[in-house]
Design an enzyme around this catalytic site. Structure first.
Site, PDB file in Angstrom:
ATOM      1  N   ASN A 148       0.821  -1.228   0.000  1.00 11.03           N
ATOM      2  CA  ASN A 148       0.000   0.000   0.000  1.00 11.03           C
ATOM      3  C   ASN A 148       0.854   1.277   0.000  1.00 11.03           C
ATOM      4  O   ASN A 148       0.778   2.114   0.879  1.00 11.03           O
ATOM      5  CB  ASN A 148      -1.026   0.000   1.141  1.00 11.03           C
ATOM      6  CG  ASN A 148      -0.431  -0.137   2.527  1.00 11.03           C
ATOM      7  OD1 ASN A 148       0.719  -0.530   2.686  1.00 11.03           O
ATOM      8  ND2 ASN A 148      -1.206   0.190   3.547  1.00 11.03           N
ATOM      9  N   HIS A 202      -6.108  -9.676   4.777  1.00 13.66           N
ATOM     10  CA  HIS A 202      -6.529  -8.698   5.793  1.00 13.66           C
ATOM     11  C   HIS A 202      -8.017  -8.974   6.013  1.00 13.66           C
ATOM     12  O   HIS A 202      -8.837  -8.670   5.157  1.00 13.66           O
ATOM     13  CB  HIS A 202      -6.277  -7.287   5.258  1.00 13.66           C
ATOM     14  CG  HIS A 202      -6.862  -6.189   6.099  1.00 13.66           C
ATOM     15  ND1 HIS A 202      -6.087  -5.265   6.759  1.00 13.66           N
ATOM     16  CD2 HIS A 202      -8.148  -5.850   6.381  1.00 13.66           C
ATOM     17  CE1 HIS A 202      -6.865  -4.406   7.408  1.00 13.66           C
ATOM     18  NE2 HIS A 202      -8.129  -4.732   7.183  1.00 13.66           N
ATOM     19  N   ASP A 256       3.526  -5.744  11.979  1.00 11.99           N
ATOM     20  CA  ASP A 256       2.605  -4.843  11.259  1.00 11.99           C
ATOM     21  C   ASP A 256       3.089  -3.399  11.425  1.00 11.99           C
ATOM     22  O   ASP A 256       2.303  -2.475  11.665  1.00 11.99           O
ATOM     23  CB  ASP A 256       1.158  -5.002  11.728  1.00 11.99           C
ATOM     24  CG  ASP A 256       0.169  -4.326  10.770  1.00 11.99           C
ATOM     25  OD1 ASP A 256       0.614  -3.711   9.777  1.00 11.99           O
ATOM     26  OD2 ASP A 256      -1.045  -4.393  11.028  1.00 11.99           O
ATOM     27  N   HIS A 284       3.529   6.319  10.701  1.00  9.68           N
ATOM     28  CA  HIS A 284       2.760   7.466  10.203  1.00  9.68           C
ATOM     29  C   HIS A 284       3.450   8.757  10.645  1.00  9.68           C
ATOM     30  O   HIS A 284       4.245   8.750  11.582  1.00  9.68           O
ATOM     31  CB  HIS A 284       1.325   7.442  10.753  1.00  9.68           C
ATOM     32  CG  HIS A 284       0.479   6.371  10.136  1.00  9.68           C
ATOM     33  ND1 HIS A 284       0.107   6.377   8.812  1.00  9.68           N
ATOM     34  CD2 HIS A 284      -0.068   5.242  10.669  1.00  9.68           C
ATOM     35  CE1 HIS A 284      -0.630   5.313   8.556  1.00  9.68           C
ATOM     36  NE2 HIS A 284      -0.745   4.593   9.657  1.00  9.68           N
TER      37      HIS A 284
HETATM   38  O1  DOR Z   1      -3.424  -0.230  11.360  1.00  8.34           O
HETATM   39  C1  DOR Z   1      -3.129  -0.556  10.223  1.00  8.34           C
HETATM   40  N1  DOR Z   1      -2.312   0.206   9.489  1.00  8.34           N
HETATM   41  N2  DOR Z   1      -3.661  -1.655   9.711  1.00  8.34           N
HETATM   42  C2  DOR Z   1      -3.513  -1.978   8.412  1.00  8.34           C
HETATM   43  O2  DOR Z   1      -4.008  -3.011   8.006  1.00  8.34           O
HETATM   44  C3  DOR Z   1      -2.767  -1.090   7.495  1.00  8.34           C
HETATM   45  C4  DOR Z   1      -1.812  -0.252   8.238  1.00  8.34           C
HETATM   46  C5  DOR Z   1      -1.264   0.902   7.453  1.00  8.34           C
HETATM   47  O3  DOR Z   1      -0.935   0.743   6.274  1.00  8.34           O
HETATM   48  O4  DOR Z   1      -1.113   1.974   8.048  1.00  8.34           O
END
Ligand code: DOR
Length: 433
Positions: free
Chosen positions: A104, A189, A315, A319
């Site tokens: 992504n 997912h 995971d 951000h």
């Molecule tokens: O919390 C999440 N962040 N879950 C996801 O499945 C994707 C991920 C993201 O890309 O930030």
């Protein structure tokens, strides 16, 4: 180029090794694992018989380089959140020598050019090994399939629309069949968005107390059940990402007992935190799937213990400040996890839920097997990827010191025990404290 790691407690679950041993590395490969490989060592750190570099590992745990099969590197497109360089440096500092990155990005990794960009950038960086995961569907839009043959040839190790569920069951079925024809799993997912759309946290007391809208755990369970049925019908491998519910653990356990080709991972926050972490509206605790109830946390722990869950994956979802310093409903989901994953996971050993050997297996050999990666083992002849861990190291989580650009962690300020102190890739010391 020769390296000798001397006298550490070597744990390699792929070979049932747990002993005080030396590891000799020659030209980037494991040359030998055994007792007293160099003869007598001298006080100046050299050895009487060995003519390479000697590393005193006596007080350390020495394991195959850790493997994290669920990481978001954000590059190309979201470099303010993370880059391939910063994310793979964070991996090394967390003890990881191999990471697999989700598609992504912007553009989405649904074509050969993006896969090749990731691989060439990672090669330039010479930090952790990076394995790209390509999209299930073009643009991860859940409609048309991506070009799996081309992507697999370019180096994609799996297919996933992670961050979004593949809600169209017909697409999922075709994806699993096609991916398997290239020897690749689909990583799912699991989220029924008809149940979770518009929600911010888990359904339950915290949602009621805070007035936030909650996603029911069955939003995850329903999709896990569907994917188990698809794996059973096709006979092909589906890997379930970030398991967070008691229901999902139960369904996967039952499916495995019937011999269905399902594997599963969970992330440290799902076996450590409950939705109470959101009582003070901490956006760093917003994640998808959401943090759940104590019953779910316990079930995930037991799933790791009894082998239902095959791997721990961070995971890692870095951000930027602009994504997280907003009100909770508007905040991006995700936790920056590469640099806390090991120490948070070691708490399961301290608490007596897992043995140290079980934990190392969940972070090395077993995730490597899920994606068929040449990693997670220190068998003679394997690439020399090795991590040295100081199991007693006390440290405090300070996101300002992260190599990752993502400072978003609900573990900020936590006092943890255990840390990677040296990370070796291809026989090179690529990171040390
Ligand atoms: O919390 C999440 N962040 N879950 C996801 O499945 C994707 C991920 C993201 O890309 O930030």
């Amino acid at each position: 180029m020769k390296l000798l790691l001397q006298g550490g407690r070597v744990i390699d679950p792929s070979q049932n090794i747990d002993d005080s041993l030396d590891i000799m590395i020659v030209d980037g490969k494991i040359a030998a694992v055994g007792k007293d490989l160099a003869g007598r060592s001298l006080t100046d750190g050299t050895s009487a018989l060995f003519d390479g570099q000697v590393i005193e590992a006596r007080s350390k745990i020495v394991v195959p380089g850790l493997v994290d099969i669920h990481v978001h590197l954000r590059d190309p497109g979201f470099e303010y959140k993370e880059t391939i360089a910063s994310g793979s440096a964070a991996a090394l500092a967390g003890g990881f020598t191999s990471i697999a990155c989700m598609p992504n990005t912007k553009p989405i990794n649904d074509n050969r050019a993006v896969t090749e960009y990731i691989l060439s950038r990672a090669a330039e960086c010479r930090l952790a090994r990076v394995y790209p995961i390509a999209a299930v569907s073009r643009g991860s839009e859940g409609a048309a399939m991506a070009e799996y043959g081309d992507l697999a040839n370019a180096g994609a190790v799996a297919f996933s629309d992670d961050g979004k569920a593949v809600t169209d069951s017909s697409l999922m079925l075709s994806a699993v069949e096609y991916a398997a024809s290239f020897g690749r799993p689909v990583i799912s997912h699991c989220e029924d968005t008809s149940l979770s759309a518009g929600t911010t946290i888990n359904e339950g007391f915290t949602a009621a107390q805070t007035g936030l809208s909650g996603a029911p755990s069955i939003a995850e369970d329903i999709m896990v059940a569907r994917d188990i049925l698809i794996a059973e019908y096709t006979g092909k491998h589906i890997h379930i990402a970030h398991v967070s519910t008691a229901g999902a653990v139960r369904l996967i356990r039952e499916a495995k007992s019937r011999g269905i080709k399902i594997t599963a991972e969970t992330a440290p926050h799902y076996f450590t935190l409950t939705d109470e972490a959101l009582l003070d509206f901490d956006t760093d605790a917003r994640v998808n799937p959401p943090l759940r109830s104590p019953i779910d946390v316990e079930a995930v722990q037991l799933g790791l213990r009894d082998g239902t869950i095959d791997a721990i994956a961070s995971d890692h979802a870095p951000h930027g400040i602009i994504d997280k310093e907003v009100e909770l409903e508007a905040a991006a989901s995700g936790i920056s996890g590469l640099e806390t994953s090991l120490a948070i996971s070691l708490r399961l050993v301290t608490e007596g839920i897992l043995s140290l050997n079980q934990l190392i297996a969940l972070m090395t050999w077993r995730p490597a097997q899920i994606l068929n990666l040449p990693a997670g083992t220190i068998k003679t002849g394997a690439a020399a990827d090795v991590t040295l861990i100081d199991i007693n190291r006390l440290w405090q989580v300070d996101p300002a010191t992260f190599y990752s650009r993502g400072k978003n962690t609900p573990f900020k300020g936590w006092n943890l025990t255990g840390k990677a102190v040296m990370t070796i890739v291809d026989g090179e010391i690529r990171w040390k404290e």
